[in-house]
Design a protein around this motif. Structure first.
Motif, mmCIF file in Angstrom:
data_model
loop_
_atom_site.group_PDB
_atom_site.id
_atom_site.type_symbol
_atom_site.label_atom_id
_atom_site.label_comp_id
_atom_site.label_asym_id
_atom_site.label_seq_id
_atom_site.Cartn_x
_atom_site.Cartn_y
_atom_site.Cartn_z
ATOM 1 N N PRO A 76 21.446 80.203 61.866
ATOM 2 C CA PRO A 76 22.211 80.131 63.113
ATOM 3 C C PRO A 76 22.000 78.795 63.813
ATOM 4 O O PRO A 76 20.999 78.108 63.585
ATOM 5 N N SER A 77 22.955 78.423 64.661
ATOM 6 C CA SER A 77 22.801 77.199 65.457
ATOM 7 C C SER A 77 23.291 77.476 66.869
ATOM 8 O O SER A 77 24.146 78.333 67.096
ATOM 9 N N LEU A 78 22.720 76.729 67.799
ATOM 10 C CA LEU A 78 23.037 76.909 69.216
ATOM 11 C C LEU A 78 22.811 75.591 69.934
ATOM 12 O O LEU A 78 21.822 74.908 69.672
ATOM 13 N N THR A 79 23.735 75.244 70.822
ATOM 14 C CA THR A 79 23.543 74.088 71.694
ATOM 15 C C THR A 79 23.511 74.587 73.124
ATOM 16 O O THR A 79 24.433 75.283 73.561
ATOM 17 N N PRO B 288 12.312 76.021 77.120
ATOM 18 C CA PRO B 288 11.705 77.361 77.080
ATOM 19 C C PRO B 288 12.683 78.438 76.588
ATOM 20 O O PRO B 288 12.298 79.336 75.841
ATOM 21 N N VAL B 289 13.932 78.318 76.985
ATOM 22 C CA VAL B 289 14.964 79.255 76.519
ATOM 23 C C VAL B 289 15.165 79.088 75.016
ATOM 24 O O VAL B 289 15.238 80.071 74.269
ATOM 25 N N ALA B 290 15.243 77.834 74.553
ATOM 26 C CA ALA B 290 15.451 77.554 73.136
ATOM 27 C C ALA B 290 14.319 78.132 72.296
ATOM 28 O O ALA B 290 14.568 78.717 71.223
ATOM 29 N N VAL B 291 13.092 77.995 72.749
ATOM 30 C CA VAL B 291 11.946 78.521 71.998
ATOM 31 C C VAL B 291 11.984 80.050 71.967
ATOM 32 O O VAL B 291 11.681 80.664 70.943
ATOM 33 N N THR B 292 12.409 80.660 73.067
ATOM 34 C CA THR B 292 12.525 82.124 73.095
ATOM 35 C C THR B 292 13.562 82.603 72.080
ATOM 36 O O THR B 292 13.324 83.563 71.337
ATOM 37 N N VAL B 293 14.700 81.920 72.030
ATOM 38 C CA VAL B 293 15.736 82.278 71.056
ATOM 39 C C VAL B 293 15.230 82.041 69.637
ATOM 40 O O VAL B 293 15.401 82.890 68.752
ATOM 41 N N ALA B 294 14.585 80.899 69.410
ATOM 42 C CA ALA B 294 14.055 80.583 68.074
ATOM 43 C C ALA B 294 13.052 81.646 67.638
ATOM 44 O O ALA B 294 13.096 82.116 66.492
ATOM 45 N N SER C 128 12.866 84.722 68.526
ATOM 46 C CA SER C 128 13.614 85.942 68.207
ATOM 47 C C SER C 128 14.257 85.854 66.831
ATOM 48 O O SER C 128 14.175 86.799 66.029
ATOM 49 N N TRP C 129 14.907 84.728 66.535
ATOM 50 C CA TRP C 129 15.534 84.537 65.224
ATOM 51 C C TRP C 129 14.502 84.608 64.106
ATOM 52 O O TRP C 129 14.743 85.189 63.058
ATOM 53 N N LEU C 130 13.343 83.988 64.325
ATOM 54 C CA LEU C 130 12.290 83.980 63.304
ATOM 55 C C LEU C 130 11.718 85.387 63.104
ATOM 56 O O LEU C 130 11.537 85.839 61.975
ATOM 57 N N GLN C 131 11.440 86.090 64.189
ATOM 58 C CA GLN C 131 10.861 87.432 64.097
ATOM 59 C C GLN C 131 11.839 88.440 63.503
ATOM 60 O O GLN C 131 11.434 89.369 62.805
ATOM 61 N N ASP C 132 13.142 88.257 63.771
ATOM 62 C CA ASP C 132 14.157 89.178 63.261
ATOM 63 C C ASP C 132 14.595 88.848 61.836
ATOM 64 O O ASP C 132 15.426 89.554 61.261
ATOM 65 N N GLY C 133 14.084 87.744 61.280
ATOM 66 C CA GLY C 133 14.437 87.364 59.916
ATOM 67 C C GLY C 133 15.776 86.656 59.791
ATOM 68 O O GLY C 133 16.309 86.525 58.687
ATOM 69 N N ASP C 134 16.330 86.187 60.912
ATOM 70 C CA ASP C 134 17.593 85.447 60.860
ATOM 71 C C ASP C 134 17.411 84.055 60.276
ATOM 72 O O ASP C 134 18.383 83.439 59.829
ATOM 73 N N ARG D 210 13.452 64.507 70.692
ATOM 74 C CA ARG D 210 12.200 65.010 70.125
ATOM 75 C C ARG D 210 12.511 66.361 69.513
ATOM 76 O O ARG D 210 13.146 67.201 70.155
ATOM 77 N N ALA D 211 12.077 66.570 68.288
ATOM 78 C CA ALA D 211 12.347 67.825 67.590
ATOM 79 C C ALA D 211 11.065 68.384 67.006
ATOM 80 O O ALA D 211 10.158 67.630 66.634
ATOM 81 N N VAL D 212 11.009 69.700 66.945
ATOM 82 C CA VAL D 212 9.923 70.393 66.251
ATOM 83 C C VAL D 212 10.549 71.386 65.280
ATOM 84 O O VAL D 212 11.655 71.890 65.509
ATOM 85 N N LEU D 213 9.845 71.647 64.204
ATOM 86 C CA LEU D 213 10.255 72.680 63.261
ATOM 87 C C LEU D 213 9.266 73.824 63.427
ATOM 88 O O LEU D 213 8.057 73.631 63.289
ATOM 89 N N LEU D 214 9.793 74.997 63.742
ATOM 90 C CA LEU D 214 8.971 76.177 64.015
ATOM 91 C C LEU D 214 9.088 77.205 62.906
ATOM 92 O O LEU D 214 10.114 77.275 62.226
ATOM 93 N N ARG D 215 8.046 78.008 62.759
ATOM 94 C CA ARG D 215 8.107 79.207 61.912
ATOM 95 C C ARG D 215 7.216 80.257 62.577
ATOM 96 O O ARG D 215 6.378 79.948 63.420
ATOM 97 N N ALA D 216 7.408 81.488 62.171
ATOM 98 C CA ALA D 216 6.591 82.569 62.700
ATOM 99 C C ALA D 216 5.186 82.457 62.121
ATOM 100 O O ALA D 216 5.029 82.147 60.934
#
Length: 172
Positions: free
Chosen positions: A114-117, A127-133, A135-141, A160-166
């Motif tokens: 998924p993508s979102l701007t 903070p909103v972006a991290v919350t959405v990310a 959720s996507w990671l925890q839900d397996g999206d 500045r960008a970060v790559l996140l994972r659960a």
């Protein structure tokens, strides 16, 4: 950015510019400067994750969230300035879409998550972006989520960008 609860930062990337990026000596007409910088910073974060964390980042499982108060405003202004002349490339209109800021990394790197701007200041939107990310990671999206913040200060664009994972994820 420190790792927020529920996610692990596995890669980091940055990009800066004060002028339009070029491809083959010519400016790109289908993507705004902000879009190219987001793609550069996200690409660097993915490369960092592969190198530093040994993560196996598969494009089919990467999400992208971009936060930018300006998004594609530079391209929108260019279009507006060109209207009186009556000749504009239709590619300019595609590059003016605010969603293209977060969409270009998907096009360049084959991301299928998924993508979102979020068209807001990074201070408020990250903070909103991290919350959405999260959720996507925890839900397996997605297995990974790139979160990028774009700012402009005195005419200089920075991302500045970060790559996140659960945490404890089997991804990578």
């Amino acid at each position: 950015m420190n790792a927020p609860a529920g996610v692990e930062i596995v890669g980091r990337g940055t990009a800066r510019a004060d002028r339009v990026r070029t491809r083959g000596g010519r400016p790109s007409f289908f993507a705004d400067l902000a879009s190219w910088l987001v793609a550069e910073a996200v690409g660097e974060a993915v490369a960092d994750a592969r190198t530093r964390a040994g993560a196996e980042v598969k494009p089919d499982a990467v999400a992208v969230i971009t936060v930018s108060e300006r998004c594609t405003l530079d391209t929108i202004r260019t279009i507006a300035a060109g209207l009186p002349a009556g000749r504009l490339s239709p590619l300019r209109f595609a590059g003016a879409s605010p969603g293209s800021v977060g969409g270009l990394p998907g096009v360049l790197f084959g991301f299928r998550g998924p993508s979102l701007t979020l068209p807001m200041a990074p201070d408020e939107g990250l903070p909103v972006a991290v919350t959405v990310a999260r959720s996507w990671l925890q839900d397996g999206d997605a297995d990974f989520a790139a979160v990028a913040g774009h700012t402009v200060d005195s005419g200089v664009h920075a991302v500045r960008a970060v790559l996140l994972r659960a945490p404890g994820s089997a991804a990578g």
